[in-house]
Design a protein around this motif. Sequence first.
Motif, PDB file in Angstrom:
ATOM      1  N   VAL A 134       0.838  -1.206   0.000  1.00  0.00           N
ATOM      2  CA  VAL A 134       0.000   0.000   0.000  1.00  0.00           C
ATOM      3  C   VAL A 134       0.871   1.254   0.000  1.00  0.00           C
ATOM      4  O   VAL A 134       0.589   2.220  -0.712  1.00  0.00           O
ATOM      5  N   MET A 135       1.967   1.228   0.764  1.00  0.00           N
ATOM      6  CA  MET A 135       2.818   2.419   0.811  1.00  0.00           C
ATOM      7  C   MET A 135       3.467   2.705  -0.546  1.00  0.00           C
ATOM      8  O   MET A 135       3.815   3.834  -0.849  1.00  0.00           O
ATOM      9  N   LYS A 136       3.589   1.647  -1.369  1.00  0.00           N
ATOM     10  CA  LYS A 136       4.179   1.845  -2.703  1.00  0.00           C
ATOM     11  C   LYS A 136       3.155   2.255  -3.773  1.00  0.00           C
ATOM     12  O   LYS A 136       3.508   2.424  -4.951  1.00  0.00           O
ATOM     13  N   ALA A 137       1.895   2.389  -3.369  1.00  0.00           N
ATOM     14  CA  ALA A 137       0.843   2.732  -4.344  1.00  0.00           C
ATOM     15  C   ALA A 137       1.215   4.006  -5.101  1.00  0.00           C
ATOM     16  O   ALA A 137       1.751   4.960  -4.513  1.00  0.00           O
ATOM     17  N   VAL A 138       0.921   4.011  -6.385  1.00  0.00           N
ATOM     18  CA  VAL A 138       1.233   5.175  -7.226  1.00  0.00           C
ATOM     19  C   VAL A 138       0.312   6.333  -6.862  1.00  0.00           C
ATOM     20  O   VAL A 138      -0.898   6.158  -6.704  1.00  0.00           O
ATOM     21  N   THR A 139       0.881   7.533  -6.696  1.00  0.00           N
ATOM     22  CA  THR A 139       0.069   8.740  -6.482  1.00  0.00           C
ATOM     23  C   THR A 139       0.580   9.834  -7.412  1.00  0.00           C
ATOM     24  O   THR A 139       1.525   9.613  -8.169  1.00  0.00           O
ATOM     25  N   ASP A 140      -0.034  11.019  -7.307  1.00  0.00           N
ATOM     26  CA  ASP A 140       0.457  12.145  -8.110  1.00  0.00           C
ATOM     27  C   ASP A 140       1.123  13.162  -7.187  1.00  0.00           C
ATOM     28  O   ASP A 140       1.393  12.866  -6.023  1.00  0.00           O
ATOM     29  N   SER A 141       1.342  14.388  -7.682  1.00  0.00           N
ATOM     30  CA  SER A 141       2.051  15.351  -6.830  1.00  0.00           C
ATOM     31  C   SER A 141       1.095  16.135  -5.930  1.00  0.00           C
ATOM     32  O   SER A 141       1.514  17.041  -5.215  1.00  0.00           O
ATOM     33  N   GLY A 142      -0.194  15.764  -5.952  1.00  0.00           N
ATOM     34  CA  GLY A 142      -1.141  16.363  -5.009  1.00  0.00           C
ATOM     35  C   GLY A 142      -1.964  17.468  -5.637  1.00  0.00           C
ATOM     36  O   GLY A 142      -1.547  18.093  -6.615  1.00  0.00           O
ATOM     37  N   PRO A 143      -3.177  17.728  -5.090  1.00  0.00           N
ATOM     38  CA  PRO A 143      -4.053  18.767  -5.648  1.00  0.00           C
ATOM     39  C   PRO A 143      -3.464  20.150  -5.373  1.00  0.00           C
ATOM     40  O   PRO A 143      -2.882  20.377  -4.310  1.00  0.00           O
ATOM     41  N   THR A 144      -3.596  21.051  -6.340  1.00  0.00           N
ATOM     42  CA  THR A 144      -3.071  22.395  -6.128  1.00  0.00           C
ATOM     43  C   THR A 144      -4.199  23.415  -6.015  1.00  0.00           C
ATOM     44  O   THR A 144      -4.004  24.510  -5.497  1.00  0.00           O
ATOM     45  N   GLU A 145      -5.392  23.025  -6.518  1.00  0.00           N
ATOM     46  CA  GLU A 145      -6.542  23.937  -6.392  1.00  0.00           C
ATOM     47  C   GLU A 145      -7.662  23.213  -5.681  1.00  0.00           C
ATOM     48  O   GLU A 145      -7.827  22.016  -5.861  1.00  0.00           O
ATOM     49  N   PRO A 146      -8.472  23.924  -4.892  1.00  0.00           N
ATOM     50  CA  PRO A 146      -9.586  23.275  -4.203  1.00  0.00           C
ATOM     51  C   PRO A 146     -10.514  22.576  -5.197  1.00  0.00           C
ATOM     52  O   PRO A 146     -10.727  23.078  -6.308  1.00  0.00           O
TER      53      PRO A 146
END
Length: 329
Positions: A216-228
């Motif tokens: 689970v810790m290796k799950a692919v994510t993105d760089s995170g939301p920048t706008e609400p």
Amino acid sequence: METVLSGIRSTGNLHLGNYLGALKNYVKMQHENRCFFFIADYHSLTTHPDPTQLHPNVHGVLAEYLAAGIDPETATIYIQSDVPQVAELYLLLNMHAFVGELERTASFKEKIRKHPDNVNAGLLTYPVLMAADILLHRATKVPVGKDQEQHLEMTRRFARRFNNIYGVEYFPESMPYNFGAELVKIPGLDGSGKMGKSEGNGIYLADEDAAIRKKVMKAVTDSGPTEPDSPMTECVRNIFTILEAVSTPDTVDYFREQYATCRIRYGDLKKQLAEDIIRVVAPIRERIKDIYNDSAYLSKVVREGGEKARESASETVAEVREIMGIRPF
Ligand code: ATP
Ligand code: MG
């Protein structure tokens, strides 16, 4: 009382997608219906014809079925190849299945793309064998995940076509079944696509806690939301889909809110997800270990299940032969 059938390919250990998409639903319905659960070892040969692995895989899946809560006292658990009547029904149904419609199946196109070196006839006629599995017991409900929706539609088409050609009302309409409103598809944690044995991206029911945390810790994510309120990318949406299946609504709401307000920390989200998956998997895993080593129990289960399944299957095949004009002198 309705007849329910479902099966799992014996191509490897069961994963969270198999459990949440299908198995959990069978376990809930087994006491109110005439239930058949089978381990699809013939089906495994389309992609995994390995004599050293076939039996160990069937053994593993059988222990996992039982550990997940399928009760052999009420339901019929059997191995597909213990019921050769399915092979005859498959042959007979193949006479009314068209190559064109089989070639258009999404799963077939996908397999061609992934394994262009092994496009065998078994793969092409996979939906016919699946229809035979279901129609063998004239099942009306089939608990499956979303990935099987099209195959089930084909089963209904083959059944209707058979009824029309021979002027009978013999095969029923087999409907997909899920306790929730919609069929679920559990995604993989590798960014896109479903969790699957063939995909090699599973969180398995036999996994130890540490292995689950690591995956689970290796799950692919993105760089995170920048706008609400920005839309989620597929990899993040996938994490939320699994969270919804294993966590409480409060937990899901909390992380959705964190995402919408750009405060989310994916590390925290993953930690929570891992613990909630462990809560589902750990008790099943512990039962798997006990059942796996109890060979006397396992052989009794398959012997008795095979007998019951053959009884139901021979009745259908005898009737289909009669309808098609195969008669004794
Ligand atoms: P394979 O890659 O060998 O096809 P699989 O992981 O797709 O394996 P199957 O044996 O084909 O598993 O499917 C068994 C059951 O589990 C089916 O009812 C199927 O709908 C369900 N299932 C499989 N993967 C998922 C998933 N990711 N989400 C929900 N249900 C699933
Ligand atoms: Mg599959």
